[in-house]
Design an enzyme around this catalytic site. Structure first.
Site, short mmCIF file in Angstrom:
data_model
loop_
_atom_site.label_atom_id
_atom_site.label_comp_id
_atom_site.label_asym_id
_atom_site.label_seq_id
_atom_site.Cartn_x
_atom_site.Cartn_y
_atom_site.Cartn_z
N ASP A 69 0.85 -1.19 0.00
CA ASP A 69 0.00 0.00 0.00
C ASP A 69 0.89 1.24 0.00
O ASP A 69 1.90 1.28 0.70
CB ASP A 69 -0.92 0.04 1.22
CG ASP A 69 -2.01 1.07 1.02
OD1 ASP A 69 -3.06 0.72 0.44
OD2 ASP A 69 -1.81 2.24 1.40
C1 TTP Z 1 2.80 8.67 -5.66
C2 TTP Z 1 2.47 7.66 -6.73
C3 TTP Z 1 1.53 6.63 -6.51
N1 TTP Z 1 1.26 5.74 -7.48
C4 TTP Z 1 0.24 4.65 -7.28
C5 TTP Z 1 0.78 3.37 -6.68
C6 TTP Z 1 -0.51 2.69 -6.22
O1 TTP Z 1 -1.04 1.93 -7.29
C7 TTP Z 1 -1.46 3.86 -5.93
C8 TTP Z 1 -1.79 3.93 -4.46
O2 TTP Z 1 -2.86 3.09 -4.19
P1 TTP Z 1 -2.81 1.76 -3.31
O3 TTP Z 1 -4.03 1.78 -2.44
O4 TTP Z 1 -1.48 1.62 -2.65
O5 TTP Z 1 -2.93 0.56 -4.37
P2 TTP Z 1 -4.08 0.23 -5.41
O6 TTP Z 1 -5.43 0.60 -4.84
O7 TTP Z 1 -3.72 0.84 -6.75
O8 TTP Z 1 -3.97 -1.33 -5.56
P3 TTP Z 1 -4.14 -2.49 -4.42
O9 TTP Z 1 -4.71 -1.86 -3.17
O10 TTP Z 1 -5.04 -3.53 -5.02
O11 TTP Z 1 -2.73 -3.01 -4.22
O12 TTP Z 1 -0.79 5.04 -6.36
C9 TTP Z 1 1.90 5.80 -8.72
O13 TTP Z 1 1.63 4.98 -9.60
N2 TTP Z 1 2.83 6.78 -8.94
C10 TTP Z 1 3.15 7.72 -8.01
O14 TTP Z 1 4.00 8.61 -8.26
#
Ligand code: TTP
Length: 194
Positions: A69
């Protein structure tokens, strides 16, 4: 060798793990993501990663389950994905010209062993042009990302410097994860191309 399950619907996590050379199946957790408002960002991301891994391990008890997460933290306040366009705008305005921390909590669970850790990366934003914030908010990019930006996409335009693991900002600290997986004899494959 036990098989590896990625308990995530995030296409970024899947892509990063795949590009690192791992073979795995994707089985996202579906339960509600709950953490306490009193939790620090590092506690919150570890708690959420633990919940996701636990849920999927119950369905596939003979595997190694990897879950994660990601949240950002500005002045100690955890920020997840934006709830609306206005929320995303406020977040980007707050990040402008300042440093924030990106935390990814990661859980590697088997029936017998449960490891949870977090990795922190510091990201400094340039002072942001208001017009660029507005244009960025008209793209799909900010809405499913913690902190309302994607470092790997047009969000790159906002980044002045990064201290720590870039892949941690994208949602998976691949190098640290690989060390944990190795303890279960799960290793990447390298395809010889020369
Ligand atoms: C800060 C940042 C976040 N992110 C993304 C990563 C994560 O996918 C998302 C944060 O949400 P999360 O809740 O961590 O993950 P998710 O809901 O996409 O998937 P799951 O819970 O099923 O594992 O933000 C980027 O892709 N690039 C960035 O620069």
């Amino acid at each position: 060798m036990p098989s590896l399950i990625l308990a995530s619907k995030s296409p970024r996590r899947s892509d990063l793990l795949h590009r690192a050379g791992y073979t795995f199946s994707v089985r996202p957790a579906e339960g509600p993501e709950t953490f306490s408002d009193d939790d620090s960002p590092e506690e919150a991301v570890q708690q959420l990663a633990r919940q996701k891994a636990e849920e999927v391990l119950q369905q596939y008890p003979d595997t190694v389950v990897l879950a994660a997460d990601t949240m950002i933290s500005l002045d100690g306040r955890p920020l997840g994905k934006p709830a609306s366009r206005d929320d995303a705008r406020r977040t980007l305005e707050a990040l402008s010209g300042r440093s924030h921390d990106v935390y990814t909590g990661t859980a590697v669970f088997t029936r017998r062993s449960k490891t949870v850790f977090y990795v922190k990366t510091e990201v400094r934003f340039c002072p942001l042009d208001t017009e660029w914030i507005h244009s960025y908010l008209s793209t799909a990019e900010p809405y499913d990302k913690a902190g309302s930006y994607a470092v790997q996409g047009q969000g790159s335009l906002f980044v002045e410097s990064i201290q720590g693991d870039f892949y941690n900002v994208m949602g998976l600290p691949v190098s640290r994860v690989s060390r944990e997986l190795k303890t279960f004899h799960i290793v990447p494959s390298f395809t010889p191309t020369i």
